[in-house]
Design an enzyme around this catalytic site. Structure first.
Site, mmCIF file in Angstrom:
data_model
loop_
_atom_site.group_PDB
_atom_site.id
_atom_site.type_symbol
_atom_site.label_atom_id
_atom_site.label_comp_id
_atom_site.label_asym_id
_atom_site.label_seq_id
_atom_site.Cartn_x
_atom_site.Cartn_y
_atom_site.Cartn_z
ATOM 1 C CG ASN A 10 15.572 -28.928 -82.767
ATOM 2 O OD1 ASN A 10 16.773 -28.958 -82.498
ATOM 3 N ND2 ASN A 10 14.637 -28.866 -81.840
ATOM 4 C CB VAL A 11 12.939 -28.321 -88.843
ATOM 5 C CG1 VAL A 11 12.541 -28.764 -90.253
ATOM 6 C CG2 VAL A 11 11.957 -28.882 -87.827
ATOM 7 C CG ASP A 32 18.759 -19.016 -86.269
ATOM 8 O OD1 ASP A 32 18.108 -20.074 -86.446
ATOM 9 O OD2 ASP A 32 18.525 -18.225 -85.312
ATOM 10 N NE ARG A 88 1.636 -29.826 -87.290
ATOM 11 C CZ ARG A 88 1.035 -30.977 -87.012
ATOM 12 N NH1 ARG A 88 -0.226 -30.989 -86.609
ATOM 13 N NH2 ARG A 88 1.676 -32.126 -87.133
ATOM 14 C CB VAL A 118 9.262 -25.878 -93.013
ATOM 15 C CG1 VAL A 118 9.196 -27.032 -92.018
ATOM 16 C CG2 VAL A 118 9.903 -26.341 -94.314
ATOM 17 C CG HIS A 175 1.289 -30.116 -91.506
ATOM 18 N ND1 HIS A 175 1.615 -31.453 -91.434
ATOM 19 C CD2 HIS A 175 2.178 -29.473 -90.705
ATOM 20 C CE1 HIS A 175 2.649 -31.607 -90.619
ATOM 21 N NE2 HIS A 175 3.006 -30.422 -90.164
HETATM 22 N N1 LIG Z 1 5.626 -28.248 -91.848
HETATM 23 C C1 LIG Z 1 6.079 -29.263 -91.115
HETATM 24 O O1 LIG Z 1 5.872 -30.427 -91.458
HETATM 25 C C2 LIG Z 1 6.842 -28.983 -89.866
HETATM 26 C C3 LIG Z 1 6.915 -27.705 -89.375
HETATM 27 N N2 LIG Z 1 7.645 -27.440 -88.245
HETATM 28 C C4 LIG Z 1 7.709 -26.030 -87.846
HETATM 29 O O2 LIG Z 1 9.001 -25.537 -88.225
HETATM 30 C C5 LIG Z 1 9.349 -24.447 -87.371
HETATM 31 C C6 LIG Z 1 10.760 -24.666 -86.820
HETATM 32 O O3 LIG Z 1 10.786 -25.767 -85.945
HETATM 33 P P1 LIG Z 1 12.144 -26.147 -85.176
HETATM 34 O O4 LIG Z 1 13.276 -26.132 -86.122
HETATM 35 O O5 LIG Z 1 11.866 -27.348 -84.386
HETATM 36 O O6 LIG Z 1 12.295 -24.881 -84.199
HETATM 37 P P2 LIG Z 1 13.640 -24.320 -83.537
HETATM 38 O O7 LIG Z 1 13.220 -23.424 -82.432
HETATM 39 O O8 LIG Z 1 14.566 -25.435 -83.235
HETATM 40 O O9 LIG Z 1 14.287 -23.439 -84.704
HETATM 41 C C7 LIG Z 1 13.704 -22.266 -85.185
HETATM 42 C C8 LIG Z 1 14.834 -21.303 -85.487
HETATM 43 O O10 LIG Z 1 14.286 -20.150 -86.134
HETATM 44 C C9 LIG Z 1 15.114 -19.060 -85.742
HETATM 45 N N3 LIG Z 1 14.437 -17.800 -86.025
HETATM 46 C C10 LIG Z 1 13.412 -17.216 -85.362
HETATM 47 N N4 LIG Z 1 13.099 -16.041 -85.950
HETATM 48 C C11 LIG Z 1 13.923 -15.895 -87.005
HETATM 49 C C12 LIG Z 1 14.082 -14.896 -87.996
HETATM 50 N N5 LIG Z 1 13.315 -13.807 -88.024
HETATM 51 N N6 LIG Z 1 15.040 -15.067 -88.931
HETATM 52 C C13 LIG Z 1 15.834 -16.147 -88.905
HETATM 53 N N7 LIG Z 1 15.741 -17.144 -87.997
HETATM 54 C C14 LIG Z 1 14.782 -17.005 -87.051
HETATM 55 C C15 LIG Z 1 15.344 -19.299 -84.266
HETATM 56 O O11 LIG Z 1 16.456 -18.548 -83.797
HETATM 57 C C16 LIG Z 1 15.569 -20.804 -84.243
HETATM 58 O O12 LIG Z 1 16.942 -21.136 -84.337
HETATM 59 C C17 LIG Z 1 8.249 -24.403 -86.306
HETATM 60 O O13 LIG Z 1 7.308 -23.404 -86.625
HETATM 61 C C18 LIG Z 1 7.628 -25.778 -86.366
HETATM 62 O O14 LIG Z 1 6.302 -25.794 -85.911
HETATM 63 C C19 LIG Z 1 8.317 -28.411 -87.590
HETATM 64 C C20 LIG Z 1 8.260 -29.705 -88.018
HETATM 65 C C21 LIG Z 1 7.503 -30.106 -89.182
HETATM 66 O O1 LIG Z 2 3.961 -31.220 -84.703
HETATM 67 C C1 LIG Z 2 4.456 -30.097 -84.910
HETATM 68 O O2 LIG Z 2 4.114 -29.062 -84.334
HETATM 69 C C2 LIG Z 2 5.530 -29.996 -85.945
HETATM 70 C C3 LIG Z 2 5.020 -30.563 -87.180
HETATM 71 O O3 LIG Z 2 4.350 -29.902 -87.955
HETATM 72 C C4 LIG Z 2 5.152 -32.011 -87.339
HETATM 73 O O4 LIG Z 2 6.060 -32.631 -86.765
HETATM 74 O O5 LIG Z 2 4.323 -32.559 -88.058
#
Ligand SMILES: NC(=O)C1=CN([C@@H]2O[C@H](COP(=O)(O)OP(=O)(O)OC[C@H]3O[C@@H](n4cnc5c(N)ncnc54)[C@H](O)[C@@H]3O)[C@@H](O)[C@H]2O)C=CC1
Ligand SMILES: O=C([O-])CC(=O)C(=O)O
Length: 310
Positions: A10-11, A32, A88, A118, A175
């Protein structure tokens, strides 16, 4: 300029989409581990090129890091997101191993890249990336503050009933739901302190909504948010690739700044072609300093859990 995004979920995919339609980079590689997934996301985004009108070349790769070679910036969004009711921090067990192996792989093919972390828990994953790779601190940037600040400005704009673009404000600290520090004292409506327009009670509500902004969306969506997170990463990448020198709160290694050492946590940074180019001291007052020290203690406790991977 070439950007690799590891994790086409998603992100990651939203970030690729925003980078493309805003023409921030000439090339984006999505990678991925899920077979065909990154290729599919890349093809879907490329099929927007003639309608949203862009020239960025977006391609996908199933775990073939040779396709990422020569990237200027690598964004790590691989790992699991939280589900409603989780913090988180609970993601560390799975995400630490993923982030460490991804960071090693990307550097093999892009030794000069700036890495934007991220995956959550983001401050700890940033610290892990820095320690595991041995990169200089300017090249490892944790993205969280850009997103938290955009949520802060959103909640301020709702309370003020004014357009978000007229509002300035920053969130520093960790965060996390309890570690973020929305700097209400320094927030302004076109230069006038927001406290001229909002009561302390209203400001406290804005700060509280900001801190649980991610949790609120996770409750509504069933998984964590992606539009604002993806756009926030793109905003940060834009400042790096186009040397904009924007001041953006980012998680960065502190070496005495803000009274902290050996920790990555959110502080205002000047972001340009060298990554973190400067850490800005915004002169916290005593109450804000105390909150920052408490936030740092919580992040440091989390970092202690990295012992098994570092
Ligand atoms: N820092 C921030 O502000 C934010 C952080 N996040 C974090 O970002 C991460 C991703 O979130 P989403 O995209 O929503 O999750 P998601 O589940 O939609 O996407 C994650 C992707 O990572 C892939 N993946 C897993 N292991 C892998 C590897 N070894 N190599 C390559 N790809 C791999 C998965 O197949 C999946 O497609 C989460 O840990 C979430 O908590 C999300 C939103 C904001
Ligand atoms: O809330 C979460 O787990 C993902 C994230 O870091 C955000 O959206 O701020």
């Amino acid at each position: 300029m070439k950007v690799t995004i590891v994790g086409a979920g998603n992100v990651g995919a939203t970030c690729a989409d925003v980078i493309s339609y805003r023409g921030i980079a000439s090339e984006v590689v999505l990678l991925d581990i899920k077979e065909g997934f990154a290729e599919g996301k890349a093809m879907d985004i490329m099929q927007c090129a003639t309608t949203t009108v862009f020239n960025t070349k977006v391609s996908g790769s199933t775990n073939d890091y040779s396709k990422t070679a020569g990237s200027d910036v690598v964004v790590i969004t691989s790992g699991i997101p939280r589900k409603p009711g989780m913090t988180r921090e609970e993601l560390i067990g799975i995400n630490a191993g993923i982030v460490k192996s991804v960071a090693d792989n990307v550097l093999t093919h892009s030794p000069n890249a700036i890495i934007v972390v991220v995956s959550n828990p983001m401050d700890t994953m940033t610290y892990l990336t820095l320690k595991a790779t041995g990169l200089p601190k300017n090249r490892v940037i944790g993205m969280g503050g850009a997103l938290d600040s955009s949520r802060f400005k959103y909640f301020l704009s709702q309370a003020l009933q004014k357009p978000g673009n007229d509002i300035q404000g920053m969130v520093i600290g960790g965060h996390g739901d309890t570690t973020m520090i929305p700097l209400t004292r320094l927030a302004s409506y076109n230069g006038s302190p927001v406290s001229n327009f909002l009561s302390q009670d209203e400001l406290d509500k804005v700060a509280a909504s900001t801190m649980v902004g991610g949790a609120t969306l996770t409750g509504l969506l069933g998984t964590s948010a992606w539009y604002a997170p993806g756009a926030s990463v793109a905003y940060l990448v834009d400042s790096i690739l186009n040397d904009q020198k924007r001041m953006i709160p980012c998680s960065v290694l502190l070496e005495g700044e803000y009274g902290q050492n050996d920790i990555c946590i959110g502080v205002p940074c000047i972001i340009g072609k060298n990554g973190i180019e400067e850490i800005v001291d915004v002169q916290l007052n005593d109450a804000e300093k105390a909150l920052f020290a408490k936030s740092a203690d919580a992040v440091r406790n989390m970092n202690a859990d990295l012992k098994s991977v570092l």
